[in-house]
Design a protein around this motif. Structure first.
Motif, PDB file in Angstrom:
ATOM      1  N   VAL A 148      -9.766 -12.177 -30.972  1.00  8.82           N
ATOM      2  CA  VAL A 148      -9.290 -10.946 -31.604  1.00  8.82           C
ATOM      3  C   VAL A 148      -9.379  -9.805 -30.594  1.00  8.82           C
ATOM      4  O   VAL A 148     -10.395  -9.656 -29.908  1.00  8.82           O
ATOM      5  N   PRO A 156      -8.115 -11.075 -25.955  1.00  9.58           N
ATOM      6  CA  PRO A 156      -9.115 -11.110 -27.024  1.00  9.58           C
ATOM      7  C   PRO A 156     -10.527 -10.852 -26.516  1.00  9.58           C
ATOM      8  O   PRO A 156     -10.904 -11.325 -25.445  1.00  9.58           O
ATOM      9  N   THR A 160     -13.490 -13.703 -34.878  1.00 12.29           N
ATOM     10  CA  THR A 160     -13.054 -13.178 -36.172  1.00 12.29           C
ATOM     11  C   THR A 160     -14.239 -12.529 -36.882  1.00 12.29           C
ATOM     12  O   THR A 160     -14.077 -11.965 -37.962  1.00 12.29           O
ATOM     13  N   THR A 181     -13.263  -9.825 -39.876  1.00 10.21           N
ATOM     14  CA  THR A 181     -12.915  -8.474 -39.450  1.00 10.21           C
ATOM     15  C   THR A 181     -11.601  -8.471 -38.659  1.00 10.21           C
ATOM     16  O   THR A 181     -11.128  -7.425 -38.246  1.00 10.21           O
ATOM     17  N   SER A 182     -11.032  -9.647 -38.487  1.00 15.57           N
ATOM     18  CA  SER A 182      -9.689  -9.766 -37.912  1.00 15.57           C
ATOM     19  C   SER A 182      -8.660  -9.701 -39.040  1.00 15.57           C
ATOM     20  O   SER A 182      -9.003  -9.829 -40.213  1.00 15.57           O
ATOM     21  N   LEU A 223      -5.338 -12.644 -32.135  1.00 15.58           N
ATOM     22  CA  LEU A 223      -5.207 -12.005 -33.441  1.00 15.58           C
ATOM     23  C   LEU A 223      -5.514 -10.516 -33.278  1.00 15.58           C
ATOM     24  O   LEU A 223      -6.225 -10.120 -32.351  1.00 15.58           O
ATOM     25  N   PRO A 225      -7.208  -6.928 -34.893  1.00 16.74           N
ATOM     26  CA  PRO A 225      -8.250  -6.561 -35.856  1.00 16.74           C
ATOM     27  C   PRO A 225      -7.602  -6.080 -37.161  1.00 16.74           C
ATOM     28  O   PRO A 225      -6.490  -5.545 -37.127  1.00 16.74           O
ATOM     29  N   TYR A 232     -11.321  -2.913 -35.777  1.00 17.70           N
ATOM     30  CA  TYR A 232     -11.933  -2.884 -34.441  1.00 17.70           C
ATOM     31  C   TYR A 232     -13.376  -2.381 -34.545  1.00 17.70           C
ATOM     32  O   TYR A 232     -14.316  -2.990 -34.011  1.00 17.70           O
ATOM     33  N   SER A 235     -15.464  -5.019 -36.191  1.00 17.34           N
ATOM     34  CA  SER A 235     -15.761  -6.096 -35.241  1.00 17.34           C
ATOM     35  C   SER A 235     -16.934  -5.712 -34.348  1.00 17.34           C
ATOM     36  O   SER A 235     -17.811  -6.531 -34.061  1.00 17.34           O
TER      37      SER A 235
END
Lengths: 354, 354
Positions: A148, A156, A160, A181-182, A223, A225, A232, A235
């Motif tokens: 992510v 990335p 996730t 959180t993705s 992926l 966020p 973001y 994450s």
């Protein structure tokens, strides 16, 4: 979705344990991981259930999952402990950490346990449910291998990075909230690849940073966020607590369970338990919480707005009563493993009800 | 955006304090709320700054903000305390709670303080920054009056329920993440009304539940939770910890600061401080965290992916050096209040630099 249902979650659990034993998993880890997989099946999270048996057994054989393992707690205060998972199953380590968090919270009101040197732990909701069963509010986080982007980034950085939260209900059907959180969960991407269906629009990029709905391009791309800058930040919330603070792997210090089966994932987890009874009597809490739930339900003429986890509980009761529905792939996977390891195929023992 | 800049944040702070004193706010609350408003201006969060002075003074005059107030802590363990804010300023109560959370965390590793009987507290990032200044990771939540639906609901249940998180950096420019769990912040809706611009698509519904981009229809309709079910779960996360568990108002038990100026908001807040030094040495933490930041920055060829809060820090340094930019409305608001309360207009004392 007319999958055959197999009664006897205990029988399926026994098969898991037998397969684990045959594959070299020690007794302690076998039992707890089997509990976890069967609970995931019961609540309808197939992706965290029996489907993963082959990769787990492969990782055990190749050393990515250490058996036996010797996890060690290091207590840092009456509230904080850190668990070195010794590269065992994430489900096993996270369960130990959950029990410790509950026990610390019983004494101090709050228990916070960081886990390092672990592996993929399945669904956070499993641990949240245990915390809620103890009459506590829970927060469970885990980092995972990078797929992510940061908001605006190309390559990335984050996993996730699931965030799970829950709170106890009087009827035992606790609030269980569990989000990636993705923009999409890793399991959704795998499903789209398997079913050859497109990803929803705007949730992934290819290796050049161009938007894509082709699930097969996520492996070389990334992926996004969820909700841009908000996902973001969330994450980072997970990565800092579960990764940086625990001393676990961070960002590309965490590896995929599929990419190198001989290396531990270096995942980190973070479990928080908060004892409701330090704030008010459990009865007062339940009464306030149920009043909020009544408001939520009544916020639509249907009077049936669902709480996070409510579908899981419906699945749980139905599957416990009428049998766990197993897809073709899952059945095939279990049959192959049973033959490989000389374990009786469970369908012989269980009753196919539909 | 060519707003005149006024140097002298201290002079502006003095004006706030003078206005508060003239309006009947006690000295303790005046100083802390002024600090909060000026910090918000410095970091570029005008919506949480001087613009709110008129409504605060009106609420003080009408009893919605109690002056003086006598907040009382009730300690529940070495880790947990509950603060009854006695209906004073949310900024004041939340600051007391933040200081207590830091002090508990110094002793026990973790400090968790719930606040009840409070009012709107401004931006969570202010408190997060204080926690990070103490070398701690912080989580700050607040509930607010209902204007956001549950996922699938029609009538609003939740406030925009902000979630703020932060972590300390070696250079003092801490990570400051502050999100509304709704698709849009309340301040964004107000800006769209003032500027007569449409809301982004798909973030709000009118009173019949139909999607709308007309910001004036949100008052009778509702905002949607960010990213559907995910934002709904996050709203619950905030509402349960900041509302239910603290004993504060919950859902429509919280009132808008604008709708009834004589009634306290009954907002609840929840502050968590986690002492990094219980997990590893601060130096180890900073080193690991900065390595993550380097990865994030480098995840785009521009090497300039921003961290949450980074724009705030840029604003802070620029505004401290070159003056706080004040919009027409803010200047007019301050001038009117100064005349009403016989306080010298600050522009006489400060230097207009642009």
């Amino acid at each position: 979705m007319n999958k055959p249902r197999y009664t006897g979650s205990d029988a399926l659990r026994d098969v898991c344990i037998a397969l684990f034993r045959a594959g070299g998993v020690d007794q302690k880890q076998s039992c707890e991981v089997a509990n976890n997989l069967i609970w995931s099946e019961l609540v309808g999270r197939e992706n965290f259930g029996l489907l993963r048996l082959p990769i787990y057994l492969e990782r055990v054989a190749m050393g990515g999952l250490k058996c036996p393992c010797d996890p060690q707690f290091s207590n840092r205060s009456d509230t904080i402990s850190i668990l070195d998972a010794d590269a065992g199953f994430g489900q096993y380590a996270a369960n130990l950490a959950t029990e410790r968090a509950v026990s610390l919270a019983r004494t101090s009101g709050v228990g916070m346990v960081g886990v390092r040197n672990s592996n993929f732990f399945g669904t956070g909701a499993y641990f949240i449910n245990k915390i809620a069963n103890a009459g506590m509010v829970g927060l469970v986080l885990s980092n995972s291998f990078p797929k992510v982007t940061a908001h605006g980034g190309l390559s990335p950085i984050f996993g996730t990075n699931p965030l799970a939260f829950g709170a106890p209900r009087r009827n035992g059907e606790h609030l269980l909230f569990d989000m990636a959180t993705s923009a999409l969960a890793g399991s959704t991407v795998r499903e789209c690849i398997e079913n050859d269906t497109p990803l929803p629009d705007g949730f992934a990029i290819d290796q050049n940073g161009a938007p894509t709905t082709d699930a097969t391009k996520v492996a070389d791309g990334a992926l996004l966020p969820v909700a841009g800058a908000k996902g973001y930040g969330l994450s980072l919330f997970v990565e800092i607590l579960a990764g940086v603070l625990t001393g676990a792997g961070v960002a590309d210090g965490v590896s995929s369970m599929y990419s190198d089966v001989s290396a531990p994932g270096q995942n980190g987890h973070f479990m928080v338990a908060i004892d409701v009874s330090r704030f008010m009597t459990p009865d007062e809490f339940y009464t306030k919480f149920e009043a909020l739930i009544v408001s939520i339900k009544g916020s639509h003429p249907s009077n049936d707005i669902l709480l996070p986890g409510e579908i899981r509980w419906r699945n749980y009761h139905r599957n416990l009563e009428t049998g766990i529905p197993l897809g073709d792939t899952t059945r095939k996977v279990v049959e192959i493993l049973c033959r490989q390891h000389d374990v009786p195929v469970p369908w012989a023992k269980t009753r196919q009800v539909a």
